[in-house]
Design a protein around this motif. Structure first.
Motif, PDB file in Angstrom:
ATOM      1  N   ARG A 109       0.829  -1.200   0.000  1.00 13.30           N
ATOM      2  CA  ARG A 109       0.000   0.000   0.000  1.00 13.30           C
ATOM      3  C   ARG A 109       0.871   1.260   0.000  1.00 13.30           C
ATOM      4  N   ASP A 110       1.961   1.206  -0.781  1.00 15.40           N
ATOM      5  CA  ASP A 110       2.943   2.290  -0.847  1.00 15.40           C
ATOM      6  C   ASP A 110       2.562   3.256  -1.975  1.00 15.40           C
ATOM      7  N   ALA A 111       1.969   4.384  -1.600  1.00 18.76           N
ATOM      8  CA  ALA A 111       1.505   5.369  -2.585  1.00 18.76           C
ATOM      9  C   ALA A 111       2.665   5.977  -3.368  1.00 18.76           C
ATOM     10  N   ASP A 112       3.808   6.186  -2.714  1.00 15.94           N
ATOM     11  CA  ASP A 112       4.967   6.753  -3.417  1.00 15.94           C
ATOM     12  C   ASP A 112       5.466   5.797  -4.495  1.00 15.94           C
ATOM     13  N   ASP A 115       3.160   6.003  -7.422  1.00 14.00           N
ATOM     14  CA  ASP A 115       3.416   7.202  -8.226  1.00 14.00           C
ATOM     15  C   ASP A 115       4.662   7.029  -9.095  1.00 14.00           C
ATOM     16  N   GLN A 168      -4.267   2.107  -6.979  1.00 17.08           N
ATOM     17  CA  GLN A 168      -4.235   3.454  -6.398  1.00 17.08           C
ATOM     18  C   GLN A 168      -5.577   3.827  -5.778  1.00 17.08           C
ATOM     19  N   ASP A 169      -6.656   3.468  -6.460  1.00 18.34           N
ATOM     20  CA  ASP A 169      -7.991   3.732  -5.903  1.00 18.34           C
ATOM     21  C   ASP A 169      -8.175   3.015  -4.580  1.00 18.34           C
ATOM     22  N   LEU A 171      -5.863   2.266  -2.514  1.00 16.39           N
ATOM     23  CA  LEU A 171      -5.020   2.907  -1.495  1.00 16.39           C
ATOM     24  C   LEU A 171      -5.734   4.049  -0.800  1.00 16.39           C
ATOM     25  N   PHE A 172      -6.657   4.677  -1.481  1.00 12.53           N
ATOM     26  CA  PHE A 172      -7.327   5.847  -0.935  1.00 12.53           C
ATOM     27  C   PHE A 172      -8.721   5.549  -0.390  1.00 12.53           C
ATOM     28  N   GLU A 173      -9.062   4.281  -0.331  1.00 14.35           N
ATOM     29  CA  GLU A 173     -10.388   3.913   0.225  1.00 14.35           C
ATOM     30  C   GLU A 173     -10.332   3.774   1.721  1.00 14.35           C
TER      31      GLU A 173
END
Length: 173
Positions: A109-112, A115, A168-169, A171-173
């Motif tokens: 779950r690493d957003a960086d 990206d 990514q979606d 990750l932001f839920e």
């Protein structure tokens, strides 16, 4: 059906989408079925058919992968529904690495990292697209086959991008 002829555009990969949109609206206005409300049934059916062609042509030409597939088809190579895969071993190795990276991002779950991978995908697609533009300008059969491989790569990249967007979606839920 040659959609480039339908929209009176040169048959090239590089299409001015704003110009395409303008031509689309003009064609839609001229052939819209409502303009044929008092016409014969045959003329009404022709108007509906023509409108469908215009819509399909617009959707095909505005999207780069579909546009490239259409150009290939005009050159005698149809890859729309094929199951053939890319034979480029370095690309196959790269795609395995990308799949592993997607899996790692999904678990960590690493957003960086997501990206960074998105930027990598963007750069790779840009390089392939630039090469494809030159390849599609040729009429040489071997060059066209190379262009077909580039389109296959772009199609694969689109699937990877879709998968990354889903991750990514999440990750932001």
């Amino acid at each position: 059906m040659n959609y480039f002829e339908l929209f009176d555009l040169p048959a090239t990969f590089d299409v001015d989408v704003a110009d395409l949109s303008t031509r689309y609206r003009e064609l839609q206005k001229a052939t819209h079925p409502d303009r044929f409300a008092n016409a014969s049934e045959q003329q009404k059916m022709l108007a509906v058919s023509r409108t469908a062609q215009i819509n399909d042509g617009f959707q095909t030409l505005k999207e780069p992968i579909r546009r490239a597939e259409h150009l290939l088809e005009l050159k005698g190579v149809d890859i729309k529904n094929e199951t053939q895969t890319v034979k480029d071993t370095s690309f196959l190795m790269q795609q395995m690495e990308w799949r592993e990276a997607l899996e790692d991002i999904s678990h960590s779950r690493d957003a960086d990292a997501a990206d960074e991978l998105e930027q990598t995908f963007k750069q790779y697609r840009a390089a392939i697209t630039e090469q494809l533009q030159h390849l599609l300008a040729s009429d040489d059969a071997s060059v066209i086959q190379n262009a077909a491989d580039h389109v296959r790569k772009l199609k694969f990249m689109a699937k990877l991008q879709d998968e990354l967007v889903r991750i990514q979606d999440a990750l932001f839920e």
